[in-house]
Write a protein that holds these residues in place. Structure first.
Motif, PDB file in Angstrom:
ATOM      1  N   LYS A 180       0.825  -1.216   0.000  1.00 43.20           N
ATOM      2  CA  LYS A 180       0.000   0.000   0.000  1.00 43.20           C
ATOM      3  C   LYS A 180       0.852   1.256   0.000  1.00 43.20           C
ATOM      4  CE  LYS A 180      -4.042  -2.159   2.004  1.00 43.20           C
ATOM      5  NZ  LYS A 180      -4.824  -2.421   3.210  1.00 43.20           N
ATOM      6  N   ALA A 181       1.955   1.235   0.733  1.00 38.72           N
ATOM      7  CA  ALA A 181       2.847   2.401   0.759  1.00 38.72           C
ATOM      8  C   ALA A 181       3.469   2.610  -0.613  1.00 38.72           C
ATOM      9  CB  ALA A 181       3.938   2.215   1.821  1.00 38.72           C
ATOM     10  N   GLY A 182       3.843   1.512  -1.284  1.00 38.84           N
ATOM     11  CA  GLY A 182       4.403   1.608  -2.627  1.00 38.84           C
ATOM     12  C   GLY A 182       3.396   2.139  -3.626  1.00 38.84           C
ATOM     13  N   ALA A 183       2.140   1.712  -3.501  1.00 38.50           N
ATOM     14  CA  ALA A 183       1.088   2.177  -4.404  1.00 38.50           C
ATOM     15  C   ALA A 183       0.840   3.669  -4.204  1.00 38.50           C
ATOM     16  CB  ALA A 183      -0.197   1.388  -4.169  1.00 38.50           C
ATOM     17  N   ARG A 184       0.875   4.128  -2.961  1.00 36.81           N
ATOM     18  CA  ARG A 184       0.677   5.555  -2.688  1.00 36.81           C
ATOM     19  C   ARG A 184       1.800   6.387  -3.292  1.00 36.81           C
ATOM     20  NH1 ARG A 184      -0.945   3.602   2.326  1.00 36.81           N
ATOM     21  NH2 ARG A 184       1.068   4.061   3.263  1.00 36.81           N
TER      22      ARG A 184
END
Length: 195
Positions: A180-184
């Motif tokens: 999720k952090a990478g997608a953000r």
């Protein structure tokens, strides 16, 4: 894996003094990584670090005596590694232990207390301590070695299997956080094997 596959990577190894930890130090050093091991037994750790250095002359292999059951000590270790080497590209978690019983009904909950600390609490501490540094790395990885008992428990391994399953679930939750952090940030990470 050929020599140099991890050239320039900084990899921390938790539980470096045990048999699996010794093997990981050797393999990571062979691949060209800078390796920083930890163990709670300074003598066992020194022997493992020396063996990896000797086997791979010129390899940077160091060790820190760390109590991974103490979150503050684990965070200090993570900060020290990143400060000294400028980055952390991976953590290989090899802290473990085993206790079992003859039957399910003879399982001692003292065994669970012991295994929960070794198999779960140390994973919680290393993942919480290293997650930010791993996020900053363009190839950050957290490696947990588990056991088939986590998904196929036997009657005599109830405490061990439950501990392994909990450690896996915690690690998968950390993976979801990374995803999720990478997608953000608009970053995608390809999963690939180190060795």
């Amino acid at each position: 894996m050929g020599n140099g596959a991890l050239e320039g990577a900084v990899i921390a190894v938790a539980g470096a003094g045990g048999p699996a930890g010794r093997a990981a130090l050797l393999r990571l050093a062979e691949a060209g990584a800078t390796v920083v091991g930890s163990d709670n037994d300074p003598e066992r750790l020194a022997e493992a670090v020396d063996a990896a250095r000797y086997a791979h002359g010129g390899a940077t292999v160091t060790g820190d005596t760390v109590d991974l059951l103490d979150l503050a000590s684990t965070r200090e270790w993570a900060a020290r590694v990143e400060k000294e080497f400028g980055r952390v590209d991976g953590l290989v978690h090899l802290v473990g232990g085993w206790r079992g019983s003859e039957t399910f009904t003879k399982t001692s909950l003292d065994d669970w207390d012991f295994l929960e600390l070794l198999l779960v609490r140390t994973v919680q501490h290393t993942s919480l301590a290293f997650h930010e540094a791993l996020q900053r790395s363009d190839r950050g990885r957290y490696v947990l070695i588990s056991a088939s008992g986590a998904t196929k428990p036997t009657a005599g391994n109830a405490a061990y299997a439950a501990g392994k399953a909990a450690a896996e679930a915690w690690t998968l939750a950390m993976g979801d956080y990374f995803r999720k952090a990478g997608a953000r940030r608009g970053r995608r990470r390809r999963l690939r094997s180190w060795w």
